[in-house]
Design a protein around this motif. Structure first.
Motif, PDB file in Angstrom:
ATOM      1  N   VAL A 278       0.864  -1.182   0.000  1.00 31.42           N
ATOM      2  CA  VAL A 278       0.000   0.000   0.000  1.00 31.42           C
ATOM      3  C   VAL A 278       0.900   1.232   0.000  1.00 31.42           C
ATOM      4  O   VAL A 278       1.792   1.353   0.841  1.00 31.42           O
ATOM      5  CB  VAL A 278      -0.930   0.042   1.236  1.00 31.42           C
ATOM      6  CG1 VAL A 278      -1.795   1.286   1.200  1.00 31.42           C
ATOM      7  CG2 VAL A 278      -1.783  -1.212   1.306  1.00 31.42           C
ATOM      8  N   LEU A 298      -2.558   0.161  -4.599  1.00 35.22           N
ATOM      9  CA  LEU A 298      -2.404  -1.192  -4.090  1.00 35.22           C
ATOM     10  C   LEU A 298      -1.556  -2.012  -5.054  1.00 35.22           C
ATOM     11  O   LEU A 298      -1.782  -1.967  -6.274  1.00 35.22           O
ATOM     12  CB  LEU A 298      -3.772  -1.860  -3.933  1.00 35.22           C
ATOM     13  CG  LEU A 298      -4.854  -1.049  -3.201  1.00 35.22           C
ATOM     14  CD1 LEU A 298      -6.188  -1.795  -3.230  1.00 35.22           C
ATOM     15  CD2 LEU A 298      -4.426  -0.751  -1.773  1.00 35.22           C
ATOM     16  N   ASP A 299      -0.609  -2.737  -4.511  1.00 36.35           N
ATOM     17  CA  ASP A 299       0.219  -3.642  -5.321  1.00 36.35           C
ATOM     18  C   ASP A 299      -0.472  -5.000  -5.349  1.00 36.35           C
ATOM     19  O   ASP A 299      -0.532  -5.693  -4.327  1.00 36.35           O
ATOM     20  CB  ASP A 299       1.606  -3.768  -4.701  1.00 36.35           C
ATOM     21  CG  ASP A 299       2.521  -4.707  -5.486  1.00 36.35           C
ATOM     22  OD1 ASP A 299       2.050  -5.304  -6.488  1.00 36.35           O
ATOM     23  OD2 ASP A 299       3.694  -4.847  -5.104  1.00 36.35           O
ATOM     24  N   ILE A 303      -1.252  -7.341  -2.258  1.00 36.85           N
ATOM     25  CA  ILE A 303      -2.551  -7.007  -1.663  1.00 36.85           C
ATOM     26  C   ILE A 303      -3.650  -7.710  -2.441  1.00 36.85           C
ATOM     27  O   ILE A 303      -3.761  -7.552  -3.665  1.00 36.85           O
ATOM     28  CB  ILE A 303      -2.804  -5.481  -1.704  1.00 36.85           C
ATOM     29  CG1 ILE A 303      -1.765  -4.745  -0.854  1.00 36.85           C
ATOM     30  CG2 ILE A 303      -4.213  -5.148  -1.236  1.00 36.85           C
ATOM     31  CD1 ILE A 303      -1.894  -4.979   0.637  1.00 36.85           C
ATOM     32  N   ARG A 351      -5.575   0.040  -9.611  1.00 36.76           N
ATOM     33  CA  ARG A 351      -4.900  -0.033  -8.309  1.00 36.76           C
ATOM     34  C   ARG A 351      -5.212   1.123  -7.358  1.00 36.76           C
ATOM     35  O   ARG A 351      -4.860   1.065  -6.190  1.00 36.76           O
ATOM     36  CB  ARG A 351      -3.381  -0.069  -8.517  1.00 36.76           C
ATOM     37  CG  ARG A 351      -2.864  -1.238  -9.311  1.00 36.76           C
ATOM     38  CD  ARG A 351      -1.378  -1.432  -9.144  1.00 36.76           C
ATOM     39  NE  ARG A 351      -0.578  -0.331  -9.631  1.00 36.76           N
ATOM     40  CZ  ARG A 351       0.163   0.464  -8.854  1.00 36.76           C
ATOM     41  NH1 ARG A 351       0.187   0.280  -7.538  1.00 36.76           N
ATOM     42  NH2 ARG A 351       0.882   1.443  -9.388  1.00 36.76           N
ATOM     43  N   LEU A 377      -7.876  -4.591   4.721  1.00 37.32           N
ATOM     44  CA  LEU A 377      -6.662  -5.141   4.121  1.00 37.32           C
ATOM     45  C   LEU A 377      -6.209  -6.400   4.834  1.00 37.32           C
ATOM     46  O   LEU A 377      -5.776  -7.373   4.202  1.00 37.32           O
ATOM     47  CB  LEU A 377      -5.559  -4.084   4.136  1.00 37.32           C
ATOM     48  CG  LEU A 377      -5.789  -2.899   3.193  1.00 37.32           C
ATOM     49  CD1 LEU A 377      -4.850  -1.746   3.543  1.00 37.32           C
ATOM     50  CD2 LEU A 377      -5.604  -3.321   1.736  1.00 37.32           C
TER      51      LEU A 377
END
Length: 395
Positions: A278, A298-299, A303, A351, A377
């Motif tokens: 994040v 967000l990767d 994530i 993302r 998350l």
């Protein structure tokens, strides 16, 4: 059952306390139309902020862009290049005038229009005789595109550059104020912007003659005659003296509002710093980010949650959030419009999440947002681990 907590909105007006005085003056003196002292003073104050450039206050940022494009002669058969990662209002005036938008992809640093793609597109268009009449460079979420490189390419090919600074008032580019680099710029004072007139916008131009022409169009193109005389099409686009009074009360606190929004962004970065995958939108090395909206990315390799997952989780706790702008080249309305580039804007859309960013958002509200994000998350991460375990058992 405990009552639902107050809703936290994405971006709300934040009054200084002086707005009512200027509005009351408008009522007391009966200046309630699209002329009056507040209007003159607000234009002058914004002009002073932007180094003395001529200004024209109108009903919206969309109206401002419409006036600019018309002044530049945009019409049927013309092309207008526009950042693809933007709100549709950056494009609608192109359609109003019967022209064709050409969307250009983003670069990854700021999410704004890619200068390298601009140069490539202009070179290709010059060879085929399809150069755009105008290029509209949008400053996304309060952060500038790398404007000097874009301005240089536009100058080389004779394309007029317009800054869409609707989201960037209070930000800087290489120590210059927003809306001061290009020959023409537009601002927005919509209710969700850093400062507001509840609804409104502004044209900024280097040539006072251009402002005078657009001022005439914005007031129904009335000629200076006793009777109502018209030689050309006009619009009812002028800002009212009442709304300009709100702007007069807002402009002096602009820098305070930017500092407050930047602090909100910093709190989000700190509150999510230990969660791998994040990241707060980075501040580009060429200027200061006003953080009109705080955006996290967000990767997907780290994530499991998607932007829509987080938007739903936040909404369940009465918190408003949004994905980043859906790129214009993916909108059904623009299905036939040319697109230049690859998939950077698509990836950012896949993302990115815009978080509540109001300058009036206090620490308790920020903590609610952070706690809700962390819970969503972690739940997604736990679900991912559980899925992995089940897959291993099956194997």
């Amino acid at each position: 059952m405990s009552p639902s907590p107050d809703r936290i909105h994405l971006s709300v007006p934040h009054m200084s306390g002086d707005e009512q005085r200027f509005v009351a003056e408008a009522f007391a003196t009966n200046w309630l139309s699209s002329v009056g002292p507040n209007l003159d003073a607000f234009e002058a104050a914004v002009s002073a902020r932007l180094g003395g450039l001529p200004t024209l206050a109108v009903s919206s940022g969309t109206a401002a862009l419409h006036l600019v494009l018309r002044y530049l002669g945009v019409g049927p058969g013309d092309h207008v290049a526009v950042s693809t990662l933007t709100f549709a209002a950056s494009v609608y005036p192109v359609l109003y005038l019967g022209a064709t938008p050409v969307f250009i992809d983003s670069e990854a640093i700021s999410g704004n229009i890619d200068p390298a793609l601009v140069r490539q597109y202009l070179a290709d268009a010059a060879r085929t005789g399809t150069l755009p009449k105008v290029l509209v460079a949008v400053h996304l979420y309060g952060q500038h595109c790398d404007l000097d490189a874009i301005a240089l390419a536009c100058a080389e090919y004779g394309v007029t550059l317009v800054e869409d600074a609707a989201e960037s008032l209070g930000a800087t580019y290489r120590e210059r104020e927003t809306a001061t680099t290009a020959p023409f710029s537009i601002l927005s004072f919509n209710g969700n912007k850093i400062i507001t007139t509840t609804g409104g916008g502004m044209v900024v131009a280097r040539d006072p003659r251009a402002i005078a022409r657009m001022r005439k169009w914005s007031t129904q193109s009335r000629e200076p005659a006793v009777e109502y005389l018209h030689h050309e099409v006009g619009y009812n686009y002028r800002m009212s003296n009442v709304l300009a009074g709100i702007g007069r009360g807002q402009l002096p606190v602009l820098d305070d509002r930017v500092r407050a929004r930047r602090r909100v962004a910093e709190r989000y970065a700190e509150g999510l710093a230990d969660i791998a995958g994040v990241e707060l939108q980075r501040e580009a090395p060429w200027g200061t980010h006003s953080r009109w909206l705080s955006v996290i990315f967000l990767d997907p390799a780290q994530i499991r949650a998607t932007p829509h997952d987080l938007v739903r989780a936040l909404d369940a706790q009465n918190i408003e959030a949004r994905p980043v702008w859906r790129p214009m080249h993916t909108q059904p309305l623009f299905a036939d419009a040319p697109f230049v580039g690859g998939g950077v804007s698509d990836e950012l859309f896949a993302r990115g999440v815009c978080l509540p960013s109001s300058s009036s958002l206090g620490e308790a509200g920020q903590n609610r947002v952070i706690a809700t994000l962390r819970e969503a998350l972690v739940l997604r991460a736990t679900s991912r681990v559980a899925d992995g375990a089940r897959e291993r058992v099956k194997a």
